[in-house]
Design a protein around this motif. Structure first.
Motif, short mmCIF file in Angstrom:
data_model
loop_
_atom_site.label_atom_id
_atom_site.label_comp_id
_atom_site.label_asym_id
_atom_site.label_seq_id
_atom_site.Cartn_x
_atom_site.Cartn_y
_atom_site.Cartn_z
N PRO A 89 0.82 -1.21 0.00
CA PRO A 89 0.00 0.00 0.00
C PRO A 89 0.85 1.26 0.00
CG PRO A 89 -0.91 -1.59 1.52
CD PRO A 89 0.43 -2.13 1.06
N LEU A 90 1.96 1.22 0.70
CA LEU A 90 2.83 2.40 0.75
C LEU A 90 3.40 2.71 -0.63
CD1 LEU A 90 4.19 4.61 2.38
CD2 LEU A 90 6.01 2.99 2.98
N ALA A 91 3.80 1.69 -1.35
CA ALA A 91 4.33 1.90 -2.70
C ALA A 91 3.26 2.48 -3.62
CB ALA A 91 4.87 0.59 -3.27
N LEU A 92 2.04 1.99 -3.47
CA LEU A 92 0.95 2.50 -4.30
C LEU A 92 0.65 3.96 -3.98
CD1 LEU A 92 -1.49 -0.55 -4.09
CD2 LEU A 92 -0.15 0.16 -6.09
N LEU A 93 0.68 4.30 -2.70
CA LEU A 93 0.35 5.67 -2.30
C LEU A 93 1.47 6.64 -2.65
CD1 LEU A 93 -1.96 7.20 -1.00
CD2 LEU A 93 -0.82 6.92 1.22
N ARG A 94 2.71 6.16 -2.61
CA ARG A 94 3.84 7.03 -2.96
C ARG A 94 3.78 7.51 -4.40
NH1 ARG A 94 8.84 3.51 -0.38
NH2 ARG A 94 8.92 4.50 1.69
N GLN A 95 3.09 6.77 -5.25
CA GLN A 95 2.95 7.17 -6.65
C GLN A 95 1.99 8.34 -6.81
OE1 GLN A 95 1.84 3.43 -8.62
NE2 GLN A 95 3.87 3.44 -9.57
N ARG A 96 1.18 8.60 -5.77
CA ARG A 96 0.14 9.61 -5.89
C ARG A 96 0.25 10.74 -4.87
NH1 ARG A 96 -1.02 4.82 -7.62
NH2 ARG A 96 -2.32 4.57 -9.49
N LEU A 97 1.01 10.54 -3.82
CA LEU A 97 1.21 11.56 -2.80
C LEU A 97 2.70 11.72 -2.52
CD1 LEU A 97 -1.53 10.71 -0.12
CD2 LEU A 97 -1.63 12.44 -1.92
N PRO A 98 3.12 12.87 -1.99
CA PRO A 98 4.53 13.04 -1.61
C PRO A 98 4.95 11.93 -0.63
CG PRO A 98 3.38 15.14 -1.55
CD PRO A 98 2.33 14.11 -1.77
N PRO A 107 -0.61 3.37 8.55
CA PRO A 107 -0.08 2.59 9.68
C PRO A 107 1.10 1.75 9.20
CG PRO A 107 -2.47 2.37 9.51
CD PRO A 107 -2.01 3.05 8.26
N PRO A 108 2.22 1.75 9.91
CA PRO A 108 3.45 1.12 9.42
C PRO A 108 3.33 -0.35 9.03
CG PRO A 108 3.89 2.46 11.35
CD PRO A 108 2.40 2.39 11.21
N GLU A 109 2.68 -1.17 9.87
CA GLU A 109 2.69 -2.61 9.63
C GLU A 109 1.94 -3.00 8.36
OE1 GLU A 109 1.88 -6.61 9.35
OE2 GLU A 109 0.25 -5.26 9.92
N PRO A 110 0.66 -2.65 8.21
CA PRO A 110 -0.03 -3.04 6.96
C PRO A 110 0.46 -2.27 5.74
CG PRO A 110 -1.46 -1.67 8.31
CD PRO A 110 -0.26 -1.99 9.14
N ALA A 111 1.07 -1.11 5.95
CA ALA A 111 1.51 -0.30 4.82
C ALA A 111 2.60 -0.99 4.01
CB ALA A 111 2.02 1.05 5.32
N ARG A 112 3.36 -1.90 4.65
CA ARG A 112 4.50 -2.53 3.97
C ARG A 112 4.23 -3.98 3.56
NH1 ARG A 112 6.38 1.58 6.93
NH2 ARG A 112 8.21 2.71 6.14
N ARG A 113 3.02 -4.45 3.82
CA ARG A 113 2.66 -5.80 3.38
C ARG A 113 2.19 -5.78 1.93
NH1 ARG A 113 -1.58 -8.06 7.51
NH2 ARG A 113 -1.39 -9.85 6.09
N ALA A 115 -0.36 -6.07 -0.98
CA ALA A 115 -1.78 -5.74 -1.02
C ALA A 115 -2.65 -7.00 -1.03
CB ALA A 115 -2.09 -4.87 -2.24
N ALA A 116 -2.20 -8.04 -1.73
CA ALA A 116 -2.97 -9.28 -1.82
C ALA A 116 -3.10 -9.98 -0.48
CB ALA A 116 -2.33 -10.21 -2.84
N GLU A 117 -2.24 -9.68 0.46
CA GLU A 117 -2.24 -10.34 1.76
C GLU A 117 -3.13 -9.64 2.79
OE1 GLU A 117 1.82 -10.29 2.88
OE2 GLU A 117 2.46 -11.77 1.38
N LEU A 118 -3.64 -8.47 2.44
CA LEU A 118 -4.38 -7.66 3.40
C LEU A 118 -5.81 -8.17 3.61
CD1 LEU A 118 -3.29 -4.12 2.16
CD2 LEU A 118 -2.50 -5.27 4.24
N SER A 119 -6.24 -8.18 4.85
CA SER A 119 -7.61 -8.54 5.16
C SER A 119 -8.53 -7.37 4.81
CB SER A 119 -7.75 -8.86 6.65
OG SER A 119 -7.51 -7.70 7.43
N ARG A 120 -9.83 -7.63 4.81
CA ARG A 120 -10.80 -6.57 4.54
C ARG A 120 -10.68 -5.46 5.59
NH1 ARG A 120 -16.98 -8.11 3.59
NH2 ARG A 120 -15.96 -9.05 1.76
N ALA A 121 -10.52 -5.86 6.84
CA ALA A 121 -10.40 -4.87 7.92
C ALA A 121 -9.16 -4.00 7.74
CB ALA A 121 -10.36 -5.57 9.27
N ALA A 122 -8.06 -4.62 7.33
CA ALA A 122 -6.83 -3.86 7.11
C ALA A 122 -6.99 -2.88 5.97
CB ALA A 122 -5.67 -4.81 6.83
#
Length: 205
Positions: A89-98, A107-113, A115-122
């Motif tokens: 998620p962090l890599a995806l967001l870095r393409q669109r925001l500074p 949030p640090p932990e889910p941000a670096r996992r 995307a395919a591994e993320l739960s719905r809640a995450a």
């Protein structure tokens, strides 16, 4: 402008956002659309820029501010895209925001996992951090940095066509002396000139 805790690491970043005051009891004219979309600027002292200044006209102490840092783009759609499965998620967001802002928002932990591994809640947590970021400002900037003045003489105390005081005949009141405040965009200057002209014509009539 509503000032959050000082964010020196984000100072200098400017970007378009959608800002709202979910807890505000806005006047009827704005009740249908209590959202402002404009540029937000991070400073060494907090938040500024047109978006923050517009919201600050209606902000009151204790009220929360909500910011969508990616208006017009669905972060959830980016996370759900099969082609994004191996990316974080962090890599995806870095393409669109500074980069500094992206790292601060997520949030640090889910941000670096992946995307395919993320739960719905995450995913919901990540999307809320980007599209519905809430915080409570600690105050507003002082008078020296104000764009317009709020408050003033109640408009019910003046005759609307002549702008003459109902309490003191012969006294004309214009501009920011009166309790009239507009959003940014030239409205306050227009009111100052228009009210001044109306009062001037009344004096000469």
């Amino acid at each position: 402008s509503p000032a959050a805790d000082a964010t020196p690491t984000l100072a200098g970043i400017s970007l378009p956002v959608r800002i709202s005051l979910p807890e505000a009891g806005l006047p009827p004219a704005l009740a249908r659309d209590p959202v402002w979309q404009d540029d937000l600027l991070f400073t060494h002292e907090g938040l500024s820029g047109p978006a923050a200044l517009k919201a600050s006209l209606f902000w009151e102490p204790g009220m929360a501010v909500q910011v969508d840092f990616l208006p017009g783009t669905s972060f959830r759609a980016l996370l759900d895209d099969p082609q994004s499965g191996r990316r974080s998620p962090l890599a995806l967001l870095r393409q669109r925001l500074p980069q500094r802002l992206a790292e601060t928002l997520l949030p640090p932990e889910p941000a670096r996992r992946r995307a395919a591994e993320l739960s719905r809640a995450a995913r919901e947590t990540l999307c809320a951090a980007v599209h519905a970021r809430r915080f409570q400002p600690c105050g507003v900037a002082d008078f020296r940095k104000a764009e317009v003045c709020g408050g003033g003489i109640d408009v019910r105390e003046v005759e609307p066509r002549r702008l003459e005081s109902r309490l003191v005949p012969g006294l004309f009141l214009v501009g920011e002396l009166l309790d009239v405040t507009g959003l940014l965009g030239g409205y306050n200057l227009h009111w100052a000139w228009a009210s001044g002209m109306a009062a001037g014509r009344a004096v000469l009539s």
